[in-house]
Design an enzyme around this catalytic site. Structure first.
Site, PDB file in Angstrom:
ATOM      1  CD  GLU A  66     -25.691  -6.130  49.153  1.00 32.97           C
ATOM      2  OE1 GLU A  66     -26.046  -6.789  50.461  1.00 32.97           O
ATOM      3  OE2 GLU A  66     -25.012  -6.158  49.184  1.00 32.97           O
ATOM      4  CD  GLU A 102     -25.521 -10.682  46.617  1.00 34.59           C
ATOM      5  OE1 GLU A 102     -27.300 -11.332  46.465  1.00 34.59           O
ATOM      6  OE2 GLU A 102     -25.433  -9.841  46.986  1.00 34.59           O
TER       7      GLU A 102
HETATM    8  N1  3HC Z   1     -18.629  -9.252  38.219  1.00 34.74           N
HETATM    9  C1  3HC Z   1     -17.048  -9.431  36.964  1.00 34.74           C
HETATM   10  N2  3HC Z   1     -18.225  -8.818  36.648  1.00 34.74           N
HETATM   11  C2  3HC Z   1     -19.147  -9.704  35.363  1.00 34.74           C
HETATM   12  C3  3HC Z   1     -20.034  -9.510  37.201  1.00 34.74           C
HETATM   13  C4  3HC Z   1     -19.579  -8.868  37.886  1.00 34.74           C
HETATM   14  N3  3HC Z   1     -20.302  -9.108  38.983  1.00 34.74           N
HETATM   15  N4  3HC Z   1     -21.699  -9.541  36.221  1.00 34.74           N
HETATM   16  C5  3HC Z   1     -21.359  -9.654  35.116  1.00 34.74           C
HETATM   17  N5  3HC Z   1     -19.737  -9.677  34.600  1.00 34.74           N
HETATM   18  C6  3HC Z   1     -19.226 -10.086  32.965  1.00 34.74           C
HETATM   19  C7  3HC Z   1     -19.994 -11.655  32.681  1.00 34.74           C
HETATM   20  O1  3HC Z   1     -18.421 -12.096  33.394  1.00 34.74           O
HETATM   21  C8  3HC Z   1     -19.323 -10.875  31.087  1.00 34.74           C
HETATM   22  O2  3HC Z   1     -17.798 -10.697  30.682  1.00 34.74           O
HETATM   23  P1  3HC Z   1     -17.422 -10.195  29.476  1.00 34.74           P
HETATM   24  O3  3HC Z   1     -18.006  -9.837  29.107  1.00 34.74           O
HETATM   25  O4  3HC Z   1     -15.619 -10.190  29.630  1.00 34.74           O
HETATM   26  O5  3HC Z   1     -17.363 -12.034  28.951  1.00 34.74           O
HETATM   27  C9  3HC Z   1     -19.865  -9.015  30.869  1.00 34.74           C
HETATM   28  O6  3HC Z   1     -19.842  -8.995  32.297  1.00 34.74           O
HETATM   29  C10 3HC Z   1     -21.665  -9.496  30.700  1.00 34.74           C
HETATM   30  O7  3HC Z   1     -21.779 -10.786  31.576  1.00 34.74           O
HETATM   31  P2  3HC Z   1     -23.136 -10.878  30.747  1.00 34.74           P
HETATM   32  O8  3HC Z   1     -22.712 -11.943  29.121  1.00 34.74           O
HETATM   33  O9  3HC Z   1     -24.166 -11.746  31.903  1.00 34.74           O
HETATM   34  O10 3HC Z   1     -24.287  -9.749  30.136  1.00 34.74           O
HETATM   35  P3  3HC Z   1     -26.000  -9.118  30.001  1.00 34.74           P
HETATM   36  O11 3HC Z   1     -25.317  -8.128  29.416  1.00 34.74           O
HETATM   37  O12 3HC Z   1     -26.061 -11.423  29.399  1.00 34.74           O
HETATM   38  O13 3HC Z   1     -26.270 -10.017  32.112  1.00 34.74           O
HETATM   39  C11 3HC Z   1     -26.235  -9.056  33.597  1.00 34.74           C
HETATM   40  C12 3HC Z   1     -26.238  -8.436  32.331  1.00 34.74           C
HETATM   41  C13 3HC Z   1     -28.335  -9.318  34.425  1.00 34.74           C
HETATM   42  C14 3HC Z   1     -25.796  -8.249  35.085  1.00 34.74           C
HETATM   43  C15 3HC Z   1     -25.703 -10.624  34.460  1.00 34.74           C
HETATM   44  O14 3HC Z   1     -24.236  -9.897  33.590  1.00 34.74           O
HETATM   45  C16 3HC Z   1     -25.886 -10.908  35.982  1.00 34.74           C
HETATM   46  O15 3HC Z   1     -26.902 -11.593  36.285  1.00 34.74           O
HETATM   47  N6  3HC Z   1     -24.398 -11.104  36.255  1.00 34.74           N
HETATM   48  C17 3HC Z   1     -24.644 -11.069  37.414  1.00 34.74           C
HETATM   49  C18 3HC Z   1     -24.581 -10.533  38.626  1.00 34.74           C
HETATM   50  C19 3HC Z   1     -24.408 -10.882  39.919  1.00 34.74           C
HETATM   51  O16 3HC Z   1     -24.554 -11.742  40.157  1.00 34.74           O
HETATM   52  N7  3HC Z   1     -24.171  -9.906  40.939  1.00 34.74           N
HETATM   53  C20 3HC Z   1     -23.887 -10.181  42.618  1.00 34.74           C
HETATM   54  C21 3HC Z   1     -22.855 -10.403  43.007  1.00 34.74           C
HETATM   55  S1  3HC Z   1     -22.197 -10.417  44.062  1.00 34.74           S
HETATM   56  C22 3HC Z   1     -22.455  -9.134  45.328  1.00 34.74           C
HETATM   57  O17 3HC Z   1     -22.980  -8.174  44.547  1.00 34.74           O
HETATM   58  C23 3HC Z   1     -21.968  -9.369  46.139  1.00 34.74           C
HETATM   59  C24 3HC Z   1     -22.249  -8.609  47.468  1.00 34.74           C
HETATM   60  O18 3HC Z   1     -23.428  -9.190  47.578  1.00 34.74           O
HETATM   61  C25 3HC Z   1     -21.442  -7.954  48.276  1.00 34.74           C
END
Ligand code: 3HC
Ligand code: NAI
Length: 652
Positions: free
Chosen positions: A104, A124
């Site tokens: 976004e 999301e």
């Molecule tokens: N917020 C907080 N912490 C997060 C996070 C997030 N969005 N995404 C990942 N983390 C943290 C994980 O909990 C993990 O923490 P730890 O090391 O303490 O266990 C660390 O980051 C690493 O995460 P991964 O093991 O998943 O790392 P990868 O390198 O394998 O993957 C990634 C990276 C593809 C970015 C994956 O972390 C991912 O898919 N994250 C989630 C992304 C997501 O869902 N974003 C949408 C959030 S909702 C949103 O944005 C709402 C908006 O529209 C207003």
């Protein structure tokens, strides 16, 4: 150190985000970007801005850890508008993943460029929410409504090349992201700027489009609310002015953020990230996994071999004789051919998968395997004989694993010259599809072997959960309790069909009895018979009565239900009612909600016993077992998560 810094390349400013691990949009980052926009607007020597991230990824989204807390300013939608309204055009330079709020922010920029390895998406709905900072409103303005519906309602990211073809990004580079992005931003100054994304038009499809999409989305969502709510936001985006659609999206986001489903899905999100990294293995290096062997090419062996090949690992498949080997090889080939039919693999990829398989009856072919997984008959004598041969044929440093469902792995390992290299790796059927891998060490298993089990899960894209040793490990032990509790309800007079309907209503694809009819009642029956033959007292279950009467499930034309020839629709069975009449002693009445709550409570109680005995390390691991191995609805969070809220709603 600040999470946002500004540097310069001539008249182009470079805003670098550095907020490990994934540059999530914490309050500090939002504020840092807000301040950067103000600073750069006020600097007359800056003509354009490149937004780039340090570390493994572009901004991966809102900070999920902030979701339970009151929102703090600056709010993300305002930040996206602020960047879009900046006096100089911003270009987002994307590597890794631009997800959710991260994408976004990128859509607030005038341009988006990416490395070809990058992906973008709006995941999301997988967290039980909708995009909350214009994802449903700006995406259709870039890619059109159809593509936006696919992206937003599935939550699945797309790779850079696809994003480029959809119009979500403007250029893709093979390398040197920062230099290329700066050159792109400078070049863009020589042409007329495109309008900001919010000012672009979006074509509104007709009502029939929304009807068909809403049916398809509801079907795929399997009870989860967020995908349909996201579709509602997209419709608003197509039919209402920008500001009205933004207000609608924001309200929907805020409604869902505090919902039970979102809390459950956040729980699963963090559980999935915790499970693969047990603290005690943090400093332990796994062994290399260059070549694997699979012994037994039946249902499980073929599936395990397919999973290994999908991960690019060469496989030696061993069977007991030529005929069984031909059958096993055909099963394996069939898995890949099916994938081709479903468009998941090309012909060439399927050929490559099979080219990496050496099928033989000669155990000497396992001499160079780093890992061998046994998946032969569930019979201790057969398994022991297999491991005796493996001990002779394999390198002393090869990991030897059993896929047993119920046997005690300590008995299988007994007498092995290197028991430290032995481990249980319990896959779920179909093994190339199901994401759960129960990892079961014996007392002698070394940390390195255990770490190798976890490394294998990572390679195969599976969710690993460590289990201690008990009958059925974590998953099948809970399954047994679930089935026994469902049978107990039948004995109290509750109709079989009501129990199945209750669990479908709860979110399972099938109830406990329909599922047994599909899989066959005889597997669990034979396991109980085995235990009885070994002198253990195993009470006669209702399922035993049906199997003894020849009712083994759909394959025999009837199990808990009757099936018309060639049909899969279960029909309540008068024959079953007769067979079980002596055991049905009650005439209880329960509504479906109470049935589901009761059975989930039973699963949670068994899970608690498993925790108390130290078989599982964390309640969230048990939830992952149920979600990834047994079809527990993800948006319910698993039996332990759901059980805790059931308990608090009883006491509250
Ligand atoms: N917020 C907080 N912490 C997060 C996070 C997030 N969005 N995404 C990942 N983390 C943290 C994980 O909990 C993990 O923490 P730890 O090391 O303490 O266990 C660390 O980051 C690493 O995460 P991964 O093991 O998943 O790392 P990868 O390198 O394998 O993957 C990634 C990276 C593809 C970015 C994956 O972390 C991912 O898919 N994250 C989630 C992304 C997501 O869902 N974003 C949408 C959030 S909702 C949103 O944005 C709402 C908006 O529209 C207003
Ligand atoms: P299966 O009967 O389909 O396959 C077993 C295969 O092992 C047969 O092809 C047989 O020819 C082969 N075999 C037997 N003895 C052998 C020997 N000495 N050397 C080489 N091959 C030999 O059984 P399935 O269902 O694949 O189960 C295998 C193992 O996986 C069992 O331990 C079972 O408990 C376990 N398991 C089964 C699951 C399932 O859903 N079917 C799920 C998880 C584990």
């Amino acid at each position: 150190m600040s999470v946002v810094s500004i540097s310069r390349d001539g008249d182009i400013a470079i805003v670098t985000v550095d907020n490990p691990p994934v540059n999530a949009l914490s309050q500090a980052l939002r504020q840092g970007l807000w301040d950067a926009a103000a600073t750069l607007d006020a600097d007359p020597s800056v003509r354009a801005v490149v937004l780039i991230c340090a570390g493994r990824t572009f901004i991966a989204g809102a900070d999920v850890t902030e979701f339970g807390k009151p929102p703090l300013e600056p709010h993300l939608p305002d930040l996206v508008d602020r960047i879009e309204g900046a006096e100089k055009p911003w270009t987002a330079a994307i590597h890794g993943s631009a997800l959710g709020g991260g994408f976004e922010v990128a859509m607030g920029c005038r341009f988006r460029v990416a490395l070809d390895s990058a992906s973008v998406g709006l995941p999301e709905v997988t967290l039980g929410i909708v995009p909350g900072a214009s994802g449903t409103v700006r995406t259709p303005r870039l890619a059109g409504i159809e593509a936006a519906v696919d992206l937003v309602t599935s939550g699945k990211p797309v790779r850079a090349a696809k994003a480029l073809s959809l119009g979500l990004i403007d250029a893709v580079f093979a390398s040197d992201l920062q230099a290329n992005a700066v050159a792109f931003a400078r070049d863009a100054l020589t042409c007329d700027l495109p309008p900001p994304v919010s000012a672009r038009p979006v074509a509104a499809p007709d009502a029939a489009f929304w009807d068909s999409r809403s049916q398809a989305v509801a079907k795929a969502a399997k009870g989860a609310d967020a995908p349909l709510r996201a579709l509602g936001c997209l419709r608003k985006a197509a039919e209402a002015p920008f500001a009205e659609a933004m207000a609608f999206e924001r309200q929907t986001f805020l409604d869902l953020r505090g919902s039970d489903q979102a809390a459950a899905l956040r729980h699963v999100f963090f559980a999935e990230r915790a499970a693969p990294r047990p603290a005690h293995l943090r400093d332990v290096d796994p062994l290399p996994l260059r070549r694997a062997g699979v012994v037994g090419g039946g249902t499980m062996g073929a599936g395990i071999a397919a999973a290994l090949r999908d991960a690019g690992i060469p496989v030696t498949l061993i069977e007991r004789d030529g005929q069984a080997l031909a059958r096993g090889t055909a099963t394996l080939r069939g898995i890949f051919e099916n994938a081709v039919k479903r468009g998941k693999l090309s012909d060439a990829q399927a050929r490559d998968r099979m080219a990496g398989v050496t099928a033989t009856t000669d155990h000497a072919a396992l001499a160079d395997a780093d890992l061998v997984i046994e998946a032969v008959f569930e019979d201790i004598a057969v398994k022991r004989a297999v491991f005796d041969r493996l001990a002779r044929a394999c390198r002393p440093d090869a990991v030897l694993a059993t896929n047993t469902s119920y046997l005690d792995p300590r008995l299988i390992a007994n007498g092995l010259p290197h028991p430290d290299r032995f481990i249980g790796l319990h896959f779920f059927s179909p093994a190339n599809v199901m994401r759960l891998l129960e990892i079961v060490p014996v007392p002698e298993t070394s940390d390195r072997t255990l770490a190798t089990g976890f490394a294998l899960a990572r390679l195969l894209n599976k969710i690993p959960v460590q289990s201690g040793i008990c009958e059925g490990f974590i998953g099948n032990r809970i399954l047994k309790r679930y089935r026994a509790s469902a049978e107990a309800l039948v004995c109290q007079g509750i109709a079989i069909a009501d129990i199945d309907a209750a669990m479908r209503g709860y979110g399972f694809a099938m109830g406990p009895f329909e599922a047994q009819d599909l899989g066959g009642l005889d597997i669990a029956f034979l396991q109980r018979e085995g235990a009885r033959a070994a002198g253990r007292t195993v009470p006669e279950t209702l399922g035993d009565i049906l199997v003894r009467a020849g009712r083994k499930g759909q394959k025999t034309g009837g199990g808990w239900y009757d099936y018309a020839p060639g049909e899969r629709r279960p029909q309540p069975s008068a024959a079953v009612a007769d067979l079980l009449a002596d055991r049905i002693t009650g005439s209880a009445r329960m509504d479906r909600d109470s049935i589901a709550r009761h059975l989930i409570g039973e699963m949670a109680a068994e899970g608690q016993a498993i925790l108390d005995e130290g078989i599982a390390a964390r309640a969230s691991d048990i939830d992952l077992v149920e979600i990834h191995g047994y079809g527990f609805p993800r948006w319910r969070g698993g039996p332990m998560f759901a059980g805790a809220s059931l308990a608090s709603s009883r006491t509250g």
